[in-house]
Design a protein around this motif. Sequence first.
Motif: not given
Length: 453
Positions: A222-228
């Motif tokens: 799984s991944l988590a994306t945030t603020g670049g």
Amino acid sequence: MADKRYTITVITGTRRFADTRAKVYITVNGTLGSSPETQLEGEFGLGSTREFTFEFPDLGSLKTVDVRQDDSGTAPAWFLGKILVKDNTTNATWVFPADEWLSDTATHTLVGELMQSGGTIYYSADQIHALNSDPTGTVTDVSDVVVTTSYVYALTLSGAWFVKAGADAVNPYRQISGVPKVDSVWGGTASDYGYAISGGKVYGAAANTDGFEVSDASGVISLATTGGRTFALDSQGHVYRILDGEKAFHQVMLGTDPTTPLSDVTAIDGNQGGGYGWAIAGTDIYFMLDNNLAYLSTTTEKKPSNPVFLSIGASWAYVLDEDGSVWSHYAAAPGDWTRLVGLPGKATFLTSQLGTDYVWAMSEGAPYWAYYTNGFASANAGSLAGSITQLWVGANYAYVRTKAGQWWRSNQPSTTAQWGQITGTPRNTVHKIATNWGNFAWAIADRDIADPA
């Protein structure tokens, strides 16, 4: 009445520890009757797809499946992704979405949808009428959609990955090349990069680029994306981090001992715009900074006893505990957690409102919202309560999907706001919704029936 052959496909989720060795049982229910409860033999591995074929009396049009596990074996809790049932006589296939833990012996009833020849993507702006996002029919059989600040990334059943500018009802989608068959897709928060997982490896892409592999991490689930930034969780419970556009991961280590990796992580998320990551490891909750180090959010007992799910807002972090309680914590800094009150029962789902510090929860079949340490308030769902199967919240609107496949929207958060049904999708057969940082939302709906617009 002659028996018919049915193929049952069971897809286990990709959360860590999603697998089970417990005995699994299923009952298929249709308009003409129900199958006997039947054991699905064998183990269900993390991210696995398993097929079973049985002969049952003609069940007619399928409606629900009842599924349970007997809590046997080591660590029997099972995170079920979805179940598909195919009538091998008519070739009709129904999908029964789950995306939930079966953590005890209780029977879970999943509501099915007849799969048409595929799905296409629609979007809704400030109006209550949806528009076709792919009028040229470039992308067929869409299985997932994610939205970044300005772009939409789509995944098809065949594993192809596409992208286009967001609120665009004219231009076609572009297929992203240089990537093998994709298993799952993710969208950058406060950026326009898209990410995909293929065979445990991570690939990135921007709106006008080919796909590229991000090295130094494998077995990613799984991944988590945030603020670049993007954080990756692997099947061993380790976490990795990149800046958008980088092509090699950096492993996250412990702030108290930078030579020791953060480990035993079961869930990750990122805050919206700030670039901080959050992780659950055992019963502890960590925040992860740009120095690739992880720090305990608290060393006191004022925290969830068994956190299972994270949802991070602009500045506040929210956690769902195994007992159904919701907790809040301010900023990526050490401090106590606060248990939020106001829900009528256990919370079953948690999500943060994009670009804000509001948090939303489902409880007793209805949506509620809260912020900071204040208690939950009702989202005034009215007659929709009890029929909601999915909830998404954009910057200014909340969206729900009902058991009937309808798509509803409300200007939120507000205890007086009214919900309105979004029209324009064929037969209201909405399967999934995704939101962006503005007032737009996208949905996958059946494509083989003409758009009434």
